[in-house]
Write an enzyme that holds these catalytic residues in place. Structure first.
Site, PDB file in Angstrom:
ATOM      1  CD  GLU A 149      34.670 -86.060   7.516  1.00  0.00           C
ATOM      2  OE1 GLU A 149      35.040 -86.325   6.527  1.00  0.00           O
ATOM      3  OE2 GLU A 149      34.021 -86.829   8.443  1.00  0.00           O
TER       4      GLU A 149
ATOM      5  CG  ASN B  38      34.066 -91.629   8.567  1.00  0.00           C
ATOM      6  OD1 ASN B  38      34.423 -92.195   7.913  1.00  0.00           O
ATOM      7  ND2 ASN B  38      35.896 -92.010   8.920  1.00  0.00           N
TER       8      ASN B  38
ATOM      9  CG  ASN C 293      30.931 -91.140   4.594  1.00  0.00           C
ATOM     10  OD1 ASN C 293      31.396 -90.894   3.635  1.00  0.00           O
ATOM     11  ND2 ASN C 293      31.371 -91.459   5.559  1.00  0.00           N
ATOM     12  CD  GLU C 294      34.527 -94.070   4.006  1.00  0.00           C
ATOM     13  OE1 GLU C 294      34.947 -94.205   5.467  1.00  0.00           O
ATOM     14  OE2 GLU C 294      34.542 -93.993   3.070  1.00  0.00           O
TER      15      GLU C 294
ATOM     16  CE1 TYR D 291      40.753 -89.980   0.979  1.00  0.00           C
ATOM     17  CE2 TYR D 291      39.067 -91.860   1.128  1.00  0.00           C
ATOM     18  CZ  TYR D 291      39.272 -90.753   1.365  1.00  0.00           C
ATOM     19  OH  TYR D 291      38.435 -89.562   1.790  1.00  0.00           O
TER      20      TYR D 291
ATOM     21  CD  GLU E 265      35.014 -90.109   1.950  1.00  0.00           C
ATOM     22  OE1 GLU E 265      35.816 -90.399   1.822  1.00  0.00           O
ATOM     23  OE2 GLU E 265      33.945 -89.870   1.991  1.00  0.00           O
TER      24      GLU E 265
ATOM     25  CD  GLN F 126      37.653 -83.667   3.657  1.00  0.00           C
ATOM     26  OE1 GLN F 126      37.317 -83.383   4.094  1.00  0.00           O
ATOM     27  NE2 GLN F 126      37.384 -85.434   4.220  1.00  0.00           N
TER      28      GLN F 126
HETATM   29  O1  AHR Z   1      38.126 -88.117   4.047  1.00  0.00           O
HETATM   30  C1  AHR Z   1      38.250 -88.935   5.227  1.00  0.00           C
HETATM   31  C2  AHR Z   1      37.370 -90.157   5.873  1.00  0.00           C
HETATM   32  O2  AHR Z   1      37.645 -91.279   4.479  1.00  0.00           O
HETATM   33  C3  AHR Z   1      36.091 -89.659   5.115  1.00  0.00           C
HETATM   34  O3  AHR Z   1      35.485 -88.749   6.339  1.00  0.00           O
HETATM   35  C4  AHR Z   1      35.470 -91.193   5.260  1.00  0.00           C
HETATM   36  O4  AHR Z   1      34.412 -91.279   4.998  1.00  0.00           O
HETATM   37  C5  AHR Z   1      36.528 -91.818   4.601  1.00  0.00           C
HETATM   38  O5  AHR Z   1      36.728 -92.752   5.584  1.00  0.00           O
END
Ligand code: AHR
Length: 503
Positions: A22, A67, A167-168, A239, A287, A344
């Site tokens: 990113e 994001n 994205n999201e 995550y 992700e 990432q």
């Molecule tokens: O990877 C970090 C962030 O996590 C990304 O920008 C977003 O898509 C997610 O919330």
């Protein structure tokens, strides 16, 4: 544990070992791109970073966000560098110089041997910006946007095959957050138009930002009602973090990941049935990782600075074990999960860290990612596992043994990835490899450490694997010896060739 050649889950799509860059923190500036660095090539890319990314054999890399993409004007990042505007990056409170954009990222991806997975902005923008970026990237020539690409020095189209529709978009933190109906309509129309521009592309519709989102899985059901006919994948993001410092519970998080995947599959198949569709939706887990170490320090970062050190989690040994287990979970669902991106790749919640102007080093999580990516190619098999279990704060019946198995037909090689979640005891696993007669252990790689919180730094690599694993063949069975709290890769091969000559 029982293994059989016939217990096939699926041929593994190599893109399951993808990653993500990113325009955030020092991922690009100070990571991928640093023209003044001693190892920089003629494009300003750090050669030391290219070399380490190549070691990981990353097949696909998602870009530019995240994001960030929800406020991004892709046009800012193409054309003469000195004319590119500086913009506020409202997603990350930083300043974006736009010195790297679409064309530079395509160049860098070629240098590391990966294809690009491009995301379009469906936060502040929509159909028009998306179709123009696609025309700029993929159309051969003779139109406004494709000729502009040529003027910018790129005669040949980039032919980017995989595109994320935003994205999201379910997240309140997202610039231009949408309701499921709003997103579903916009994504369907954007996807429809993009496939008119280039019918060969594949599209990813945004799923939930995590299994804990209050709108999960209603978000998937509602958005897919709109997008099902236009898209090829739905995304999953997840995550984990050991916020309560409860290692046994932390290592059980892949039970949540497994359930997340199963629920998304069920939701996709429900919409498929409702629509009487012949198409089966694929999953893009684009992700996934551990992310929590840097949360507090990020609150102290000066706003509107260029490439601040954001999301620079320093990973522990126990994080590496969970990452190994997350990779196992992806492999176990490789029939439906066809793309996955460790989030990432460089400096930002990443397996690879650099010092701006200085050296490069491997985080603890580099190792399970490296071995699984390099050796986990071929066919995923379904191991029948009987394991003792434990209960933790959030989970019941957690098997101590977590394993995935890959058969590589080309090399006639059987690869077992195994995590022992037991914090104190070695696990001795009897593995019936009945259809792999004559195979021998060629390597047993172990990642172990007495300190769950051990980390790596530039000068001190405390967490690294060794190849002294103790697994052996006895009475035509494989005995896997998995040290307490460890990640393992056991590789087996037929050691004699057809002529009976030892290789
Ligand atoms: O990877 C970090 C962030 O996590 C990304 O920008 C977003 O898509 C997610 O919330």
């Amino acid at each position: 544990m029982l293994l059989d050649k016939e217990f096939v889950i699926s041929e593994i799509d190599p893109r399951i070992y993808g990653s993500f860059i990113e325009q955030l923190g020092r991922a690009v500036y100070g990571g991928v791109y640093e023209p003044d660095h001693p190892t920089a090539d003629e494009n300003g890319f750090r050669q030391d970073v290219i070399d380490l990314v190549k070691q990981l054999q990353v097949p696909i890399i998602r870009y530019p966000g995240g994001n960030m993409v929800s406020g991004y004007n892709w046009e800012d990042g193409v054309g003469p560098k000195e004319e590119r505007p500086r913009r506020l990056d409202l997603a990350w409170n930083a300043l974006e110089t736009n010195q790297v954009g679409t064309n530079e990222f395509v160049d860098w991806s070629k240098a590391v041997g990966a294809e690009v997975m491009m995301a379009v902005n469906l936060g502040t923008r929509g159909i028009d910006a998306a179709r123009n970026l696609l025309e700029y990237s993929n159309h051969p020539g003779g139109t406004y946007w494709s000729e502009l690409r040529k003027q910018h020095g790129y005669e040949e189209p980039h032919n980017i095959k995989t595109w994320c529709l935003g994205n999201e978009m379910d997240g309140p933190w997202q610039i231009g957050q949408k309701t499921a109906h709003e997103y579903g309509r916009l994504a369907a129309e954007t996807g429809k138009v993009m496939k008119l521009v280039d019918p060969t592309i594949e599209l990813v519709s945004c799923g939930s930002s995590g299994s804990g989102m209050p709108t999960f899985p209603e978000w998937e059901a509602t958005t897919l009602e709109h997008t099902y006919d236009f898209v090829d994948y739905i995304s999953l993001h997840q995550y984990y973090g050991n916020r309560d410092n409860d290692t046994a519970n932390y290592l059980a998080n892949t039970l949540d990941m497994d359930n997340f995947i199963k629920t998304v599959i069920a939701t996709c198949d429900y919409i498929k049935a409702k629509k009487r569709s012949k198409k089966t939706m694929k999953l893009s887990f684009d992700e996934w990782n551990v992310w929590f170490h840097s949360n507090d320090q990020d609150k102290e970062i000066e706003p509107w600075t260029i490439a601040p050190p954001q999301l620079e989690d320093i990973y522990t040994f126990e994080d590496a074990i969970l990452v190994g287990s997350m990779l196992n979970t992806l492999l176990k669902h490789s029939d439906r999960v066809r793309i996955a991106c460790m989030a990432q790749l460089v400096n930002v919640i990443a397996p690879i860290m650099t010092e701006t102007g200085g050296g490069i080093w491997k985080q603890t999580i580099f190792y399970p990612y490296y071995y699984t990516s390099v050796y986990g190619r071929g066919t995923a098999l379904n191991p029948i596992i009987k394991s003792p279990k434990y209960d933790s704060k959030d989970f019941t019946d957690v098997p101590y043994l977590d394993s995935s198995v890959v058969y590589n037909e080309e090399d006639d090689e059987l690869v077992i990835f195994a995590v022992n979640r037991h914090l104190e005891n070695t696990l001795k696993v009897d593995i019936d490899i009945r259809s792999f007669e004559g195979m021998e252990v060629v390597e047993h790689v172990v990642l172990e450490n007495d300190d769950a919180k051990a980390t790596n730094t530039l000068d001190n690599e405390q967490v690294k694997p060794h190849s002294n694993g103790q697994s052996f063949i006895e009475d035509n069975k494989l005995v896997g010896v998995l040290p307490k709290m460890s990640w393992n890769m056991i590789r087996l091969r037929q050691l004699s060739n057809a002529n009976g000559v030892s290789l």
